[in-house]
Design a protein around this motif. Sequence first.
Motif, PDB file in Angstrom:
ATOM      1  N   LEU A  39       3.799  -8.303  -1.200  1.00  0.00           N
ATOM      2  CA  LEU A  39       4.016  -6.906  -2.387  1.00  0.00           C
ATOM      3  C   LEU A  39       3.147  -5.693  -1.713  1.00  0.00           C
ATOM      4  CD1 LEU A  39       4.470  -6.457  -4.972  1.00  0.00           C
ATOM      5  CD2 LEU A  39       2.140  -7.586  -5.553  1.00  0.00           C
ATOM      6  N   PRO A  40       1.968  -5.540  -0.878  1.00  0.00           N
ATOM      7  CA  PRO A  40       1.266  -4.600  -0.448  1.00  0.00           C
ATOM      8  C   PRO A  40       1.973  -3.644  -0.065  1.00  0.00           C
ATOM      9  CG  PRO A  40      -0.397  -6.083   0.532  1.00  0.00           C
ATOM     10  CD  PRO A  40       1.277  -6.400  -0.502  1.00  0.00           C
ATOM     11  N   ALA A  41       2.941  -4.224   0.783  1.00  0.00           N
ATOM     12  CA  ALA A  41       4.103  -3.845   1.862  1.00  0.00           C
ATOM     13  C   ALA A  41       5.762  -2.511   0.765  1.00  0.00           C
ATOM     14  CB  ALA A  41       4.159  -4.130   3.117  1.00  0.00           C
ATOM     15  N   LEU A  42       5.808  -3.674   0.327  1.00  0.00           N
ATOM     16  CA  LEU A  42       6.790  -3.519  -0.798  1.00  0.00           C
ATOM     17  C   LEU A  42       6.191  -2.149  -1.726  1.00  0.00           C
ATOM     18  CD1 LEU A  42       9.655  -3.923  -2.319  1.00  0.00           C
ATOM     19  CD2 LEU A  42       8.352  -4.693  -3.881  1.00  0.00           C
ATOM     20  N   LEU A  43       5.353  -1.935  -2.242  1.00  0.00           N
ATOM     21  CA  LEU A  43       4.362  -0.982  -2.491  1.00  0.00           C
ATOM     22  C   LEU A  43       4.353   0.257  -1.825  1.00  0.00           C
ATOM     23  CD1 LEU A  43       1.461  -2.804  -4.929  1.00  0.00           C
ATOM     24  CD2 LEU A  43       3.721  -1.961  -5.386  1.00  0.00           C
ATOM     25  N   LEU A  44       3.607  -0.232  -0.778  1.00  0.00           N
ATOM     26  CA  LEU A  44       3.841   1.497   0.634  1.00  0.00           C
ATOM     27  C   LEU A  44       5.412   1.694   0.046  1.00  0.00           C
ATOM     28  CD1 LEU A  44       1.827   3.124   1.475  1.00  0.00           C
ATOM     29  CD2 LEU A  44       2.451   1.585   3.736  1.00  0.00           C
ATOM     30  N   CYS A  45       5.970   1.294   1.015  1.00  0.00           N
ATOM     31  CA  CYS A  45       7.296   1.393   0.892  1.00  0.00           C
ATOM     32  C   CYS A  45       8.218   2.031  -0.203  1.00  0.00           C
ATOM     33  CB  CYS A  45       8.115   0.401   0.892  1.00  0.00           C
ATOM     34  SG  CYS A  45       8.290   0.027   3.250  1.00  0.00           S
ATOM     35  N   THR A  46       7.341   1.821  -1.453  1.00  0.00           N
ATOM     36  CA  THR A  46       7.827   2.764  -2.519  1.00  0.00           C
ATOM     37  C   THR A  46       7.065   4.205  -2.715  1.00  0.00           C
ATOM     38  OG1 THR A  46       8.655   0.592  -3.420  1.00  0.00           O
ATOM     39  CG2 THR A  46       7.972   2.619  -5.669  1.00  0.00           C
ATOM     40  N   LEU A  65       4.170   8.980 -10.507  1.00  0.00           N
ATOM     41  CA  LEU A  65       3.851   7.656  -9.389  1.00  0.00           C
ATOM     42  C   LEU A  65       3.115   7.920  -7.422  1.00  0.00           C
ATOM     43  CD1 LEU A  65       7.333   6.148 -10.230  1.00  0.00           C
ATOM     44  CD2 LEU A  65       5.119   5.757 -11.426  1.00  0.00           C
ATOM     45  N   ALA A  66       3.892   8.660  -6.646  1.00  0.00           N
ATOM     46  CA  ALA A  66       3.315   8.801  -6.002  1.00  0.00           C
ATOM     47  C   ALA A  66       1.965   8.653  -5.431  1.00  0.00           C
ATOM     48  CB  ALA A  66       3.795  10.288  -5.071  1.00  0.00           C
ATOM     49  N   ALA A  71      -1.960   4.535  -3.553  1.00  0.00           N
ATOM     50  CA  ALA A  71      -3.802   3.569  -3.334  1.00  0.00           C
ATOM     51  C   ALA A  71      -3.845   2.240  -4.102  1.00  0.00           C
ATOM     52  CB  ALA A  71      -4.139   4.579  -4.456  1.00  0.00           C
ATOM     53  N   VAL A  72      -2.660   2.029  -3.963  1.00  0.00           N
ATOM     54  CA  VAL A  72      -2.848   1.030  -5.186  1.00  0.00           C
ATOM     55  C   VAL A  72      -2.511  -0.241  -3.043  1.00  0.00           C
ATOM     56  CG1 VAL A  72      -1.259  -1.134  -5.771  1.00  0.00           C
ATOM     57  CG2 VAL A  72      -2.017   0.724  -7.871  1.00  0.00           C
ATOM     58  N   PRO A  73      -1.707  -0.119  -2.618  1.00  0.00           N
ATOM     59  CA  PRO A  73      -1.577  -1.089  -1.685  1.00  0.00           C
ATOM     60  C   PRO A  73      -2.596  -1.332  -0.541  1.00  0.00           C
ATOM     61  CG  PRO A  73       0.535   0.337  -1.682  1.00  0.00           C
ATOM     62  CD  PRO A  73      -0.157   0.955  -2.764  1.00  0.00           C
TER      63      PRO A  73
END
Length: 95
Positions: A39-46, A65-66, A71-73
């Motif tokens: 999940l953190p890697a997916l959010l970072l890629c997004t 969104l940027a 910040a979330v990952p």
Amino acid sequence: MPLALFLVTLSALAFLVFDVVPCVRVWRMTGLPRWRRGLPALLLCTALAASAGRARGVTGVARPLAFPLNAVPALLGMYEVDRQRRRRERPETAV
């Protein structure tokens, strides 16, 4: 290169490293389910895709969104690492 551009580039690189390190640490935790490890890697890629969209001129999606997706990952990764550390350090209770 002007000093301001150099400082902005340096801070962006530091923030990227600050995001990537917790993502890698969470990815290497074998005790977590796959979706929580990724999940953190997916959010970072997004977040990187949204930031690249801002560079291309698509600011409608990137503006709201940027930054939150950047910040979330890091926050999620630090939470998972801290949770793993507390679980490891917790003394076993005798029943």
